[in-house]
Write an enzyme that holds these catalytic residues in place. Sequence first.
Site, PDB file in Angstrom:
ATOM      1  N   GLY A  26     -42.271 -19.717  -5.804  1.00 32.54           N
ATOM      2  CA  GLY A  26     -41.711 -19.353  -4.508  1.00 32.54           C
ATOM      3  C   GLY A  26     -42.595 -19.686  -3.326  1.00 32.54           C
ATOM      4  N   CYS A 239      -8.010 -29.082 -14.456  1.00 30.64           N
ATOM      5  CA  CYS A 239      -8.374 -28.668 -15.819  1.00 30.64           C
ATOM      6  C   CYS A 239      -7.933 -27.243 -16.133  1.00 30.64           C
ATOM      7  CB  CYS A 239      -9.881 -28.800 -16.029  1.00 30.64           C
ATOM      8  SG  CYS A 239     -10.874 -27.561 -15.158  1.00 30.64           S
ATOM      9  N   CYS A 260     -12.023 -27.931  -9.392  1.00 32.58           N
ATOM     10  CA  CYS A 260     -13.416 -27.631  -9.697  1.00 32.58           C
ATOM     11  C   CYS A 260     -14.326 -28.431  -8.771  1.00 32.58           C
ATOM     12  CB  CYS A 260     -13.746 -28.001 -11.141  1.00 32.58           C
ATOM     13  SG  CYS A 260     -13.000 -26.930 -12.377  1.00 32.58           S
ATOM     14  N   CYS A 266     -15.514 -30.068 -14.869  1.00 29.19           N
ATOM     15  CA  CYS A 266     -14.059 -30.258 -14.897  1.00 29.19           C
ATOM     16  C   CYS A 266     -13.674 -31.262 -15.989  1.00 29.19           C
ATOM     17  CB  CYS A 266     -13.586 -30.756 -13.525  1.00 29.19           C
ATOM     18  SG  CYS A 266     -11.801 -30.644 -13.269  1.00 29.19           S
TER      19      CYS A 266
END
Length: 274
Positions: A26, A239, A260, A266
Amino acid sequence: MRYAFLDEEAKKEIRRSILKAIAIPGYIVSFASREMPVARGWGTGGLQVTLAIINESDTLKVIDQGCDGSVNAVNIRNFIHSVTNVKTTTSTKEASIIQTRHRVPEIELKEGQTLVYQVPMPDILETVEPNTAKAKLMHANANYSKLWVLLYEDTSMFGDSRISNRYPVLVNNRYAMDPSPIPKYDTLKLNNCKALQLFGAGREKKIYAIPPYTKVEPLKFEDKEFKVESFQGHFCNRCGSKNSFLDEVYLDDGRVKYFCNDTDYCDMNLQGKL
């Protein structure tokens, strides 16, 4: 031409910055961002990180907003292939390095994979503290009170945070971090991820990282549930998926359909391979 475009000294310097970033999850590490054959702001940070770590045995996947076929993704993939000759793929499962802009793949990542994010603005504190010197001091002291005030103001006025992307997260209980402009839907995928996650900001000359299996939590109040985008009642018109991040598409006749966002997910779902 040199392998992977960058000269060896440049790659060493970037790798040292990556190692430091991995050692301190981080934490934002500066690096000497080089000129690349694309304009700053178009993925030069992620591109330099990828070129510094890639080797002949890697398989590369590049996505932009979840799509393998967008202009940005295709051009970056073609460029990296032209200077490394590595194998490329659109499959999340087959890739060893995935460079991404603004999405985390729907298919769960696995050990040994590296997810490289293209980052426009690396420091989450810049939304509340424009003075970079003060922001560094706030990070050093883990003083994130201004972020908490921002969340409190939103919650008190609107009932919840208005932040739709770049939602601030706390890494390893220490540093507040900008997860790049991924949607809130993807924020929870950062936690305990099996893959190494690297973030590169070329214009801002910064690198940071999340090692595998690292604790990553969105900043939120204890009595407030972290809510992500909901697609309840909708499904992908290609899909049929009801469990993926969906794009809202307006057709020429005015109708609205959903698809998607992740094209590989997908395709796999359509072929029954999930």
